[in-house]
Design a protein around this motif. Structure first.
Motif, PDB file in Angstrom:
ATOM      1  N   UNK A 105       0.832  -1.202   0.000  1.00 30.70           N
ATOM      2  CA  UNK A 105       0.000   0.000   0.000  1.00 30.70           C
ATOM      3  C   UNK A 105       0.864   1.249   0.000  1.00 30.70           C
ATOM      4  N   UNK A 106       2.173   1.060  -0.057  1.00 27.53           N
ATOM      5  CA  UNK A 106       3.083   2.196  -0.081  1.00 27.53           C
ATOM      6  C   UNK A 106       3.127   2.848  -1.452  1.00 27.53           C
ATOM      7  N   UNK A 107       3.336   4.155  -1.470  1.00 33.94           N
ATOM      8  CA  UNK A 107       3.466   4.878  -2.727  1.00 33.94           C
ATOM      9  C   UNK A 107       4.333   6.102  -2.488  1.00 33.94           C
ATOM     10  N   UNK A 108       4.846   6.631  -3.550  1.00 30.99           N
ATOM     11  CA  UNK A 108       5.641   7.851  -3.488  1.00 30.99           C
ATOM     12  C   UNK A 108       4.766   9.005  -3.952  1.00 30.99           C
ATOM     13  N   UNK A 109       5.009  10.171  -3.429  1.00 30.98           N
ATOM     14  CA  UNK A 109       4.243  11.345  -3.859  1.00 30.98           C
ATOM     15  C   UNK A 109       4.440  11.595  -5.348  1.00 30.98           C
ATOM     16  N   UNK A 110       5.639  11.293  -5.854  1.00 26.26           N
ATOM     17  CA  UNK A 110       5.908  11.478  -7.280  1.00 26.26           C
ATOM     18  C   UNK A 110       5.063  10.538  -8.140  1.00 26.26           C
ATOM     19  N   UNK A 111       4.639   9.397  -7.568  1.00 29.61           N
ATOM     20  CA  UNK A 111       3.776   8.463  -8.290  1.00 29.61           C
ATOM     21  C   UNK A 111       2.389   9.053  -8.547  1.00 29.61           C
ATOM     22  N   UNK A 112       2.020  10.072  -7.795  1.00 34.54           N
ATOM     23  CA  UNK A 112       0.682  10.651  -7.915  1.00 34.54           C
ATOM     24  C   UNK A 112       0.565  11.641  -9.074  1.00 34.54           C
ATOM     25  N   UNK A 113       1.687  12.104  -9.615  1.00 34.43           N
ATOM     26  CA  UNK A 113       1.642  13.049 -10.737  1.00 34.43           C
ATOM     27  C   UNK A 113       0.958  12.369 -11.927  1.00 34.43           C
ATOM     28  N   UNK A 114      -0.058  13.044 -12.472  1.00 33.06           N
ATOM     29  CA  UNK A 114      -0.807  12.508 -13.599  1.00 33.06           C
ATOM     30  C   UNK A 114      -2.054  11.748 -13.187  1.00 33.06           C
ATOM     31  N   UNK A 115      -2.219  11.473 -11.898  1.00 29.25           N
ATOM     32  CA  UNK A 115      -3.403  10.750 -11.419  1.00 29.25           C
ATOM     33  C   UNK A 115      -4.607  11.684 -11.366  1.00 29.25           C
ATOM     34  N   UNK A 116      -5.756  11.081 -11.565  1.00 27.31           N
ATOM     35  CA  UNK A 116      -7.011  11.831 -11.494  1.00 27.31           C
ATOM     36  C   UNK A 116      -7.632  11.587 -10.124  1.00 27.31           C
ATOM     37  N   UNK A 117      -8.088  12.653  -9.501  1.00 26.32           N
ATOM     38  CA  UNK A 117      -8.712  12.561  -8.191  1.00 26.32           C
ATOM     39  C   UNK A 117      -9.931  13.450  -8.107  1.00 26.32           C
ATOM     40  N   UNK A 118     -10.469  13.560  -6.903  1.00 26.75           N
ATOM     41  CA  UNK A 118     -11.647  14.396  -6.689  1.00 26.75           C
ATOM     42  C   UNK A 118     -11.403  15.274  -5.466  1.00 26.75           C
ATOM     43  N   UNK A 119     -11.777  16.527  -5.574  1.00 30.44           N
ATOM     44  CA  UNK A 119     -11.602  17.475  -4.473  1.00 30.44           C
ATOM     45  C   UNK A 119     -12.633  17.156  -3.396  1.00 30.44           C
ATOM     46  N   UNK A 120     -12.142  16.944  -2.168  1.00 29.97           N
ATOM     47  CA  UNK A 120     -13.058  16.677  -1.059  1.00 29.97           C
ATOM     48  C   UNK A 120     -13.230  17.912  -0.172  1.00 29.97           C
ATOM     49  N   UNK A 121     -12.207  18.745  -0.090  1.00 27.26           N
ATOM     50  CA  UNK A 121     -12.276  20.029   0.625  1.00 27.26           C
ATOM     51  C   UNK A 121     -11.920  21.101  -0.405  1.00 27.26           C
ATOM     52  N   UNK A 122     -12.793  22.095  -0.609  1.00 21.38           N
ATOM     53  CA  UNK A 122     -12.541  23.098  -1.657  1.00 21.38           C
ATOM     54  C   UNK A 122     -11.137  23.706  -1.571  1.00 21.38           C
ATOM     55  N   UNK A 123     -10.563  23.976  -2.740  1.00 15.65           N
ATOM     56  CA  UNK A 123      -9.207  24.535  -2.816  1.00 15.65           C
ATOM     57  C   UNK A 123      -9.324  26.001  -3.222  1.00 15.65           C
ATOM     58  N   UNK A 124      -9.021  26.937  -2.304  1.00 14.10           N
ATOM     59  CA  UNK A 124      -9.077  28.367  -2.648  1.00 14.10           C
ATOM     60  C   UNK A 124      -7.765  28.805  -3.312  1.00 14.10           C
ATOM     61  N   UNK A 125      -7.816  29.923  -4.023  1.00 11.85           N
ATOM     62  CA  UNK A 125      -6.602  30.488  -4.614  1.00 11.85           C
ATOM     63  C   UNK A 125      -5.677  30.897  -3.471  1.00 11.85           C
ATOM     64  N   UNK A 126      -4.432  30.484  -3.536  1.00  7.36           N
ATOM     65  CA  UNK A 126      -3.463  30.834  -2.507  1.00  7.36           C
ATOM     66  C   UNK A 126      -3.617  30.044  -1.224  1.00  7.36           C
ATOM     67  N   UNK A 127      -4.515  29.063  -1.192  1.00 12.76           N
ATOM     68  CA  UNK A 127      -4.727  28.263   0.017  1.00 12.76           C
ATOM     69  C   UNK A 127      -4.649  26.775  -0.296  1.00 12.76           C
ATOM     70  N   UNK A 128      -5.102  26.012   0.667  1.00 11.28           N
ATOM     71  CA  UNK A 128      -5.014  24.556   0.525  1.00 11.28           C
ATOM     72  C   UNK A 128      -6.365  23.911   0.745  1.00 11.28           C
ATOM     73  N   UNK A 129      -6.555  22.795   0.059  1.00 14.11           N
ATOM     74  CA  UNK A 129      -7.746  21.970   0.227  1.00 14.11           C
ATOM     75  C   UNK A 129      -7.292  20.525   0.309  1.00 14.11           C
TER      76      UNK A 129
END
Length: 178
Positions: A105-129
């Motif tokens: 179940x291990x993965x690298x953050x670099x492995x996530x580049x190109x993956x499709x996901x869904x926003x669960x907490x809205x992402x504001x400009x200049x902020x984090x979600x």
């Protein structure tokens, strides 16, 4: 011949007890020792299958010798057939499925580049979600920021463009462009 059956039975039981009690310690000590002898095409030669077969051979031999009137050679042949049959069952019912189910179940953050996901907490400009991504057989929630300098509402499908310092930088996924 009865002594040989008892030796197989007792040896198999002792192997099982030692494996249960000291399995991790012995595995660490002898790690890699048997890699030289590994045969990829003979994966049915697992210790569980072999020792289980020897133990079954001993147990069947003891039972058949004591509780039947069969001669020693038919007892040995029948014990051998029972041991082979049970070893086949153990291999196909337990060892092979467990080997096929070994997933990390291990993965690298670099492995996530190109993956499709869904926003669960809205992402504001200049902020984090937060974004949910499918990784292997499960999902992972990761902190995300926008690449497009636009708010991304919850429920929007996004693509991971890059990762920096443990943060995913995403942009909305547009099917028409692809």
């Amino acid at each position: 011949m009865l002594e040989a059956y008892w030796m197989c039975l007792i040896g198999g039981v002792l192997f099982a007890l030692v494996s249960i009690i000291f399995g991790d310690v012995l595995g660490d000590i002898f790690d890699g020792l048997f890699d030289i002898l590994s045969f990829e095409h003979l994966d049915f030669l697992q210790p569980m299958v072999l020792v289980g077969g020897i133990t079954t051979f001993g147990g069947a031999g003891v039972m058949l010798s004591r509780y039947t009137v069969m001669e020693p050679i038919p007892v040995a042949l029948l014990s051998l057939m029972i041991a082979i049959a049970l070893s086949i069952v153990v291999y196909f019912a337990y060892v092979k499925p467990m080997k096929n189910s070994e997933n990390s179940i291990g993965f690298s953050m670099k492995d996530l580049v190109g993956k499709i996901g869904e926003v669960s907490v809205p992402i504001p400009v200049g902020g984090y979600g937060e974004v949910i991504l499918k990784v292997g057989a499960g999902n992972t929630n990761q902190i995300a920021a926008t690449l497009d300098q636009a708010d991304i509402p919850a429920g929007t499908r996004v693509v991971v463009g890059e990762t920096k310092d443990g943060i995913l930088y995403v942009f909305p996924y547009d099917k028409e462009e692809m």
